[in-house]
Write a protein that holds these residues in place. Sequence first.
Motif, short mmCIF file in Angstrom:
data_model
loop_
_atom_site.label_atom_id
_atom_site.label_comp_id
_atom_site.label_asym_id
_atom_site.label_seq_id
_atom_site.Cartn_x
_atom_site.Cartn_y
_atom_site.Cartn_z
N GLY A 145 -15.37 -28.64 -30.85
CA GLY A 145 -15.65 -29.90 -30.18
C GLY A 145 -17.04 -30.40 -30.56
N SER A 146 -17.79 -30.86 -29.58
CA SER A 146 -19.07 -31.52 -29.87
C SER A 146 -20.20 -30.58 -30.27
CB SER A 146 -19.51 -32.35 -28.66
OG SER A 146 -18.70 -33.51 -28.57
N VAL A 147 -19.97 -29.27 -30.25
CA VAL A 147 -20.95 -28.37 -30.87
C VAL A 147 -21.06 -28.69 -32.36
CG1 VAL A 147 -21.42 -25.93 -31.42
CG2 VAL A 147 -20.67 -26.57 -29.13
N THR A 148 -20.04 -29.35 -32.89
CA THR A 148 -20.06 -29.85 -34.28
C THR A 148 -21.26 -30.75 -34.55
OG1 THR A 148 -17.63 -29.75 -34.46
CG2 THR A 148 -18.78 -31.30 -35.93
N LYS A 149 -21.72 -31.48 -33.55
CA LYS A 149 -22.74 -32.51 -33.78
C LYS A 149 -24.04 -31.94 -34.33
CE LYS A 149 -21.07 -36.06 -30.58
NZ LYS A 149 -19.75 -35.51 -30.27
N GLN A 150 -24.40 -30.72 -33.99
CA GLN A 150 -25.64 -30.15 -34.53
C GLN A 150 -25.52 -29.87 -36.03
OE1 GLN A 150 -26.08 -25.82 -32.87
NE2 GLN A 150 -24.82 -27.00 -31.42
N PHE A 151 -24.30 -29.58 -36.48
CA PHE A 151 -24.09 -29.40 -37.92
C PHE A 151 -24.18 -30.74 -38.65
CE2 PHE A 151 -22.14 -25.76 -35.91
CZ PHE A 151 -22.53 -24.71 -36.73
N THR A 152 -23.67 -31.78 -38.01
CA THR A 152 -23.78 -33.13 -38.58
C THR A 152 -25.24 -33.55 -38.67
OG1 THR A 152 -21.60 -33.71 -37.70
CG2 THR A 152 -23.08 -35.53 -38.29
N ALA A 153 -26.00 -33.29 -37.60
CA ALA A 153 -27.42 -33.64 -37.59
C ALA A 153 -28.18 -32.87 -38.67
CB ALA A 153 -28.03 -33.37 -36.22
N ALA A 154 -27.89 -31.57 -38.81
CA ALA A 154 -28.57 -30.77 -39.84
C ALA A 154 -28.22 -31.27 -41.23
CB ALA A 154 -28.18 -29.30 -39.68
N SER A 155 -27.00 -31.73 -41.42
CA SER A 155 -26.60 -32.27 -42.73
C SER A 155 -27.41 -33.51 -43.07
CB SER A 155 -25.10 -32.60 -42.71
OG SER A 155 -24.32 -31.45 -42.50
#
Length: 557
Positions: A76-86
């Motif tokens: 779910g939204s734990v994904t967002k930290q990977f998007t931010a790091a990208s």
Amino acid sequence: MFSWRVCFFMVVLATGSNAQDLQRLERVADTLAKEQNFSGAVLVAKGDKVLLQKAYGEANFEWGIRNSSDTRFRLGSVTKQFTAASVLLLQERGKLKLSDPVGQHLPELPTAWHAITIQQLLTHTAGIHSFTDLPEYRNIERFAKSPAEILELVRARPLDFEPGSRWDYSNSGYVLLGMLIEKVSGVTYEQFVQQNIFTPLQMKDSGYDTNAAIIPRRAAGYASLGQELSNAEFIHMSVPYAAGALYSTTRDLLRWQNALYEGRLLSLSSVRAMTTPVPPGYGLGLMIMDGPEGKRYFHAGEIEGFSTLSSYRPDEKISVIILSNIEKRELMWMELPLAQVALKQKVILPSERTLMSLTPARLDELAGTYAAADGAKTWVKRDGTQLSVRQGGQPWLPIFAESNKQFFARSADVQFEFNLAANGTVEALTRHQFGSLQRMSRVAEADPDYARVPFFLRGDMNNWGLNDVMQSQAPHVYSAQLQLGKGHYLFKLGSEDFKAVDFGAASGDTKVEPGKAKTLDAVGDNLQFEVRAAGQFRFTLDTRNARAPKLTVTQLQ
């Protein structure tokens, strides 16, 4: 009904007081998991040293396959930290700047979006309406959609506010960030995350989830109603995209957190940017919070069939990672006690508290309405020999007395203290939760008036749309009439945004019988209605008792 089962655990070997601390950590995890019928995996670590790694429940309840530390869960939204790091990786490589207007890279966006900065998208301060808050969302989530098709839901809407002027969580912003990553990098979002994060960090149990792929050890996802489980609703994983489509394990997320916060993936300046919050405490794909146990970086995730939470306390390098294959579970009740034990702080479990019996008269003195400084309401009512509390639109929560003014919940890590004036009357209520306090003053409140906002019969019979308005038939009585075919229907009564009005099932009883009045509850579960013979039906809501509205469904001749 599902049962709580311990499936696998690993606790590091230790001696003396350290061994006692680890035993306490395991006991707290076991007790909380059992009380909540938790199904999933838990990991607590200090740096690279795992203090507790344990799994509970089933990865597949139909086959009786147990969860393990290797089970893969949708994030779910734990994904967002990977998007931010990208995005930060692309900035370090000179491909973009956080201060860039997004229209500079994606000129095909609506003109009103062009000046929004990448930083504002990352911090949820862009003002683009979240597509998951729209009624139309339910009509698309089951189908394959491109990011552009997802954003089509909100392209024509005006911005909710001027970019940078306030904060409002938006999944649309992170879908847009995924498009940005693909445009600037020249590869898909899935490829970028795999090549630049998962592979370098040896996160071999992580990836972009797809419905068709055979993914070994992937957990099945479930919904729950009380003790009853059902298979979760289907969601096509192209829809959450860069806002929520990744999967992982507890051990892989530990690798991620240690590499991220130690500066082994991003530069330390990028890590500082990621962990610098805007009000109300959001950084770049992360929440940042200060509490009695110190600073904490964390994010929760919620997607069909799954609930997730990862946290990191930088001062002590404490990681707590909780992944569950049951949706809509509040995991902070488990995260905070585990972190406190790891930090050698005192934790009192609900089962360790002493109950006190209070008279109905005393409970009536405490019942009432309480308001926080921002106007948010909390209601307290007496249910027989105990009190129940409702905060905002949440379900009623039973609370139990341990003194004549102190109460606790058994199903969540929250305590309440009624504050008395000098003359002994109740003047306020203080909530203790997640390491913080909130004081709420007692207020007088009139019954709500449901005539002030349009609301609708919404469900499977009309694709959860706004076609069937509940029209006033008499003071405080509303109805809608429509033709229904034979079949099974899920439905609710709600306003356009499901915020002003959201009526569902009370006390977990979801079935509506023809001709029988049914008491509804705010923010209750979906109601169920079985049509045995096609015909015209009238749905009538009587709100003359505003605290206990009643719904009657009648088949017309």
